[in-house]
Design an enzyme around this catalytic site. Sequence first.
Site: not given
Length: 315
Positions: A108, A242, A272
């Site tokens: 990520c 994030h 996500n």
Amino acid sequence: MKIAGTGSVLPKKVVTNDMLSEFLETSDEWITTRTGVKSRHVISDEKLEDMAIEAANKALENAGMTAAELDFIICSNVVNEYITPQLSCIIQGGIGATCPCIDINCACAGFIFALDVAESHYKAGKVKNVLIVCAEEPTRMTDWTDRRTCVLFGDGAGAAVLTPGDNIKDVKLSSASATDKLWQYRTLQPTPYVNKEEIDVPLQMKGQDVFKFAVKAASKDISRALEASGVSTDEVDHYLLHQANIRIIDTIRHFLGQPEEKFPVNIHDHGNSSSSCCPILLDECNRKGLFKEGDKIVLSAFGAGFVSGAAVLEW
Ligand code: ACO
């Protein structure tokens, strides 16, 4: 360097929490209060490489640049249907570029790591114009009968074009090996000689450990990057974090002592999408006209590895 253009693409299929509760023992209430996610975009008939190429073309158009002007392409990706060639080579052909390209897998945090690679190549005098594309399909990594993981993710591609400038003020990266917290195995082709036990395991996650790591790592990365840039937390106009969990974002926000309006989010209807989160959010804010020239922006992301990073930019 400076960010001269951005682009993003989401799959068309939208899956709501209520749709998930039709086949999982879960509820909109549980998912919303624990994560902030209400719906997510999920790949159906799209190919990830096509989405990556479209996001790249949008970023080039936004930057007023052609693919021929690029010196380097960096693609951040965890999984896609090709094991080889690398996704960046597929993107290179798709947009009609001829420059060298590399893939990175920093989970990520891939966009922040890619920014650092681009900036380092630029400072070494090797490149002028760099395309970063983050393209991810984490919904193909999870077990869709596992309510602890599959509810969290969505797919997407985000891109940014970087050109000469002095707008990336600092990037801080960190890695801390923790292979039992967030991981997935896949089996490779058998050979006549392989005799070890091999299994396919979908994405596994120790959620609370990831939560604690994320808060600690992001708070530290952001503080270090701001200190190195000589920018205070109050001077930052926008914090783009994030989009893993709204509770993680809120905890980091409280640590920094900053108001909610400085933290644009899209987790509610995106979920996500791994390294794509940062450039997708960046693109959406850019196209909404949120950023003014001179605005100070912090980007921060964390993921499997563990890896994490933060960047301070001036728009
Ligand atoms: N619906 C209903 N119940 C659920 C669900 C669900 N979707 N998922 C888990 N539960 C249950 C569990 O089974 C458990 O039940 P039990 O007590 O009967 O066993 C209960 O809810 C509590 O589970 P926890 O895992 O303790 O719940 P927690 O409050 O920690 O929330 C979550 C889980 C949302 C995953 C949280 O730990 C988290 O967000 N962690 C961060 C992980 C993350 O963001 N990962 C994203 C990918 S990695 C990355 O981007 C860095």
